[in-house]
Write an enzyme that holds these catalytic residues in place. Structure first.
Site, PDB file in Angstrom:
ATOM      1  N   GLN A 155       0.776  -1.169   0.072  1.00 16.63           N
ATOM      2  CA  GLN A 155       0.195   0.024  -0.139  1.00 16.63           C
ATOM      3  C   GLN A 155       0.907   1.315   0.057  1.00 16.63           C
ATOM      4  O   GLN A 155       0.470   2.264   0.386  1.00 16.63           O
ATOM      5  CB  GLN A 155      -0.942   0.158   1.185  1.00 16.63           C
ATOM      6  CG  GLN A 155      -2.365  -0.616   0.888  1.00 16.63           C
ATOM      7  CD  GLN A 155      -2.002  -2.062   1.679  1.00 16.63           C
ATOM      8  OE1 GLN A 155      -0.953  -2.633   2.069  1.00 16.63           O
ATOM      9  NE2 GLN A 155      -3.048  -3.065   1.502  1.00 16.63           N
ATOM     10  N   HIS A 156       2.163   1.224  -0.654  1.00 22.78           N
ATOM     11  CA  HIS A 156       2.961   2.403  -0.548  1.00 22.78           C
ATOM     12  C   HIS A 156       2.202   3.225  -1.561  1.00 22.78           C
ATOM     13  O   HIS A 156       2.582   4.590  -1.287  1.00 22.78           O
ATOM     14  CB  HIS A 156       4.431   1.918  -0.903  1.00 22.78           C
ATOM     15  CG  HIS A 156       4.380   1.908  -2.313  1.00 22.78           C
ATOM     16  ND1 HIS A 156       4.089   0.602  -2.959  1.00 22.78           N
ATOM     17  CD2 HIS A 156       4.977   2.439  -3.459  1.00 22.78           C
ATOM     18  CE1 HIS A 156       4.006   0.558  -4.459  1.00 22.78           C
ATOM     19  NE2 HIS A 156       4.878   1.759  -4.675  1.00 22.78           N
ATOM     20  N   LYS A 194       5.620  -4.043 -11.367  1.00 22.98           N
ATOM     21  CA  LYS A 194       5.114  -3.552 -12.493  1.00 22.98           C
ATOM     22  C   LYS A 194       4.737  -2.029 -12.744  1.00 22.98           C
ATOM     23  O   LYS A 194       5.022  -1.181 -13.508  1.00 22.98           O
ATOM     24  CB  LYS A 194       3.907  -4.555 -13.090  1.00 22.98           C
ATOM     25  CG  LYS A 194       3.439  -4.300 -14.494  1.00 22.98           C
ATOM     26  CD  LYS A 194       2.333  -5.169 -14.760  1.00 22.98           C
ATOM     27  CE  LYS A 194       2.800  -6.685 -14.769  1.00 22.98           C
ATOM     28  NZ  LYS A 194       1.678  -7.571 -15.114  1.00 22.98           N
ATOM     29  N   HIS A 240     -11.932   3.298 -24.318  1.00 23.29           N
ATOM     30  CA  HIS A 240     -11.392   2.706 -25.915  1.00 23.29           C
ATOM     31  C   HIS A 240      -9.880   2.276 -25.680  1.00 23.29           C
ATOM     32  O   HIS A 240      -9.060   3.128 -25.105  1.00 23.29           O
ATOM     33  CB  HIS A 240     -11.738   4.014 -26.730  1.00 23.29           C
ATOM     34  CG  HIS A 240     -12.986   4.381 -26.992  1.00 23.29           C
ATOM     35  ND1 HIS A 240     -13.897   3.624 -27.761  1.00 23.29           N
ATOM     36  CD2 HIS A 240     -13.896   5.139 -26.492  1.00 23.29           C
ATOM     37  CE1 HIS A 240     -15.002   3.973 -27.708  1.00 23.29           C
ATOM     38  NE2 HIS A 240     -15.018   5.050 -26.937  1.00 23.29           N
ATOM     39  N   LYS A 252     -10.304   8.228 -15.855  1.00 21.82           N
ATOM     40  CA  LYS A 252     -11.519   8.735 -16.593  1.00 21.82           C
ATOM     41  C   LYS A 252     -12.659   8.596 -15.605  1.00 21.82           C
ATOM     42  O   LYS A 252     -13.518   9.608 -15.543  1.00 21.82           O
ATOM     43  CB  LYS A 252     -11.722   7.898 -17.843  1.00 21.82           C
ATOM     44  CG  LYS A 252     -12.929   8.109 -18.517  1.00 21.82           C
ATOM     45  CD  LYS A 252     -13.187   7.262 -19.643  1.00 21.82           C
ATOM     46  CE  LYS A 252     -14.852   7.320 -20.345  1.00 21.82           C
ATOM     47  NZ  LYS A 252     -14.795   6.461 -21.497  1.00 21.82           N
ATOM     48  N   SER A 273      -7.246  -4.160 -25.923  1.00 18.31           N
ATOM     49  CA  SER A 273      -6.104  -4.523 -26.676  1.00 18.31           C
ATOM     50  C   SER A 273      -4.855  -3.933 -25.924  1.00 18.31           C
ATOM     51  O   SER A 273      -3.862  -4.212 -26.430  1.00 18.31           O
ATOM     52  CB  SER A 273      -6.203  -3.850 -28.098  1.00 18.31           C
ATOM     53  OG  SER A 273      -6.130  -2.464 -28.064  1.00 18.31           O
ATOM     54  N   LYS A 328      -3.522  -8.762  -6.568  1.00 23.03           N
ATOM     55  CA  LYS A 328      -4.242  -9.931  -7.549  1.00 23.03           C
ATOM     56  C   LYS A 328      -5.329 -10.651  -6.839  1.00 23.03           C
ATOM     57  O   LYS A 328      -5.246 -10.854  -5.479  1.00 23.03           O
ATOM     58  CB  LYS A 328      -2.970 -10.834  -7.873  1.00 23.03           C
ATOM     59  CG  LYS A 328      -3.245 -11.576  -9.330  1.00 23.03           C
ATOM     60  CD  LYS A 328      -3.101 -10.479 -10.293  1.00 23.03           C
ATOM     61  CE  LYS A 328      -3.148 -11.075 -11.675  1.00 23.03           C
ATOM     62  NZ  LYS A 328      -2.424 -10.240 -12.855  1.00 23.03           N
TER      63      LYS A 328
END
Length: 504
Positions: free
Chosen positions: A87-88, A117, A212, A390, A216, A129
């Site tokens: 939780q850094h 990551k 959008h 967003k 991908s 996760k």
């Protein structure tokens, strides 16, 4: 060693910790040196060692069992997990996978990879996760919806989901549909008064607050990552390839979301897919496989086996002849047993943790470049970050600037035209200034998709440059993974060091 820790099948969480330790051993002295405190050298060493110890473990692991009623009226107990590694930075971020291979160890390992990551690509999240231990093929859509919605409620009850706490995303065997169920469940129950409720999960359909380019994103990021490293002549001379992806051959293990989109973008930019492997079989065609035709075949038949545009491939597709190998399936696929038989010169980790430490050493000895998972597949979390922003902003990208940008561009063209006409127009009348096709496409201003694509490309390029600088600074040669860990550790360390401890 425990039963799971056989030489060729290392414990996944310990495997990630081992990679972390390798990075930490390289950067530890520099971290001590860079500390600007009045402490003695011994105290500084102790502080750095202490913070590195704080970073490594998984902070919270939630293990759940909950019942559902099957379509046939039977009751069944479902097992699920959510691990929050760090939780850094908040919220935590990481996918939800539905698989029979889900275990506490796997979820912890994947959560820790998510922390590193996010740090590598400068996305301000901690790692998390989740996994639900089911084989999705054995459940109807109705049953999967029940499982997903109930799992959401169980996470919410324990404070393991929320826009500012922990934000899941799609992973193996989950996609837009499941994310929509999660967002809807959360927004209509525990968070029915929270205006930001739909930011509790990313990878949603557009109508539910998605963005959008998210579907991908991971595959597109894989392409950008490969491109960034393959355009670097110094690396390509080390592995014995010419720079650039044009005309290179590649093989993909796993034709899911990541495999399909990696294939599409590499194909579009001139590389040739010669082989694809899935759990039920593999196909090979030295002349190239068309991604669109294969995608349609798999949609209709539920498998790639029998695809008319390629021949069946006997043996392991990982060992097939190619320049670039993209493991985009599960973890621990490249091991000391098969590493020496890999013919590819570049291994591009689309999946999380596909290479064991033993295989990693062999690849380094053999001058094979491994582009590591924690950088290469970070396109997914990067665009998830854009989607989360967003949702918090409650407006889509470009909405407020479209018309202004378009008008400004036309004013600019008219201004140039009028200047030219004032100077040269006396002889021949008007001098129309016509935008080129490329500029015409951009005149209207950036759509949300354009903004997402350019933001992703910029992120992957900037992170690649950081990793290359670190690799060269520490003389790491082709050990890109350690360079990426060094970068991640430096960034996470800085946050912990400057924040201090909450209660000491």
């Amino acid at each position: 060693a425990d039963a799971a820790d056989k030489p060729d099948d290392p414990n996944f969480f310990r495997m990630v910790e081992g990679f972390f330790d390798r990075g930490a051993s390289i950067v530890e002295d520099k971290l001590v040196e860079d500390l600007r405190t009045k402490e003695t050298p011994e105290q500084k060493k102790g502080r750095v060692a202490g913070i590195l110890r704080i970073i490594k473990p998984c902070n919270h692991v939630l293990s759940l069992s909950f019942p559902i009623k099957r379509d046939n009226g039977e009751w069944e107990v479902i097992e699920g997990y959510r691990a929050q590694h760090s939780q850094h930075r908040t919220p935590c971020k990481g996918g939800i996978r539905y698989s029979m291979d889900v275990s506490v160890d796997e979820v912890k390992a994947l959560a820790s990879l998510m922390t590193y990551k996010c740090a590598v690509v400068d996305v301000p999240f901690g790692g998390a996760k989740a996994g639900v231990r089911i084989n999705t093929k054995n459940y109807s859509d109705n049953e999967l919806e029940k499982i997903t919605r109930r799992f959401t409620i169980e996470l919410a009850k324990k404070g393991f989901i929320g826009p500012g706490i922990d934000v899941p995303a799609p992973d193996m065997s989950t996609g837009e549909r499941e994310m929509s169920w999660i967002a809807d469940t959360y927004a209509n129950t525990i968070a029915h008064t929270d205006i930001n409720a739909h930011a509790c999960v990313t990878g949603k359909p557009i109508s539910q607050g998605g963005i959008h380019g998210r579907i991908s994103a991971t595959g597109r990021g894989v392409f950008h990552g490969i491109e960034n490293f393959m355009n670097e002549a110094s690396y390509m001379s080390m592995v014995g390839l010419t720079p650039g992806v044009q005309d290179k051959t590649f093989v993909i293990q796993g034709f899911g979301n990541v495999g399909l989109h990696s294939m599409r973008y590499l194909h579009r930019f001139g590389a040739k897919c010669v082989g694809i492997g899935e759990i039920d079989g593999a196909i090979y065609n030295a002349d190239g496989i068309d991604p669109k035709a294969l995608e349609e075949y798999k949609l209709q038949n539920g498998t790639i086996v029998g695809f008319p545009g390629a021949k069946p491939y006997e043996g392991s597709i990982l060992e097939a002849d190619c320049d670039i190998l993209i493991p985009a399936a599960g973890e621990k696929q490249l091991t000391r047993n098969n590493a020496r038989r890999i013919k590819a010169k570049i291994i591009a980790e689309g999946a999380n943790g596909p290479t064991t430490p033993d295989a990693d050493k062999i690849f380094l000895e053999n001058n094979v470049m491994v582009i590591p998972d924690m950088y290469l597949n970070a396109g997914g979390v990067t665009v998830s970050y854009f989607e989360w922003l967003k949702n918090l902003n409650h407006v889509s990208y470009g909405r407020l600037t479209f018309k202004y940008e378009r008008d400004s561009n036309y004013h600019l063209l008219m201004s140039v035209q009028e200047s030219l006409e004032r100077k040269f127009g006396k002889q021949g009348g008007p001098i129309p200034v016509v935008p080129t096709a490329d500029f015409q496409a951009r005149v209207a201003g950036a759509s949300e998709k354009d903004i997402v694509h350019s933001g992703l490309a910029y992120t992957m390029e900037r992170s690649a440059r950081q990793i290359m600088r670190t690799a060269s600074k520490h003389n790491l040669g082709l050990d890109i993974r350690t360079a990426a860990y060094v970068n991640a550790i430096e960034k996470v360390f800085k946050v912990y060091n400057e924040a201090g401890l909450t209660f000491t």
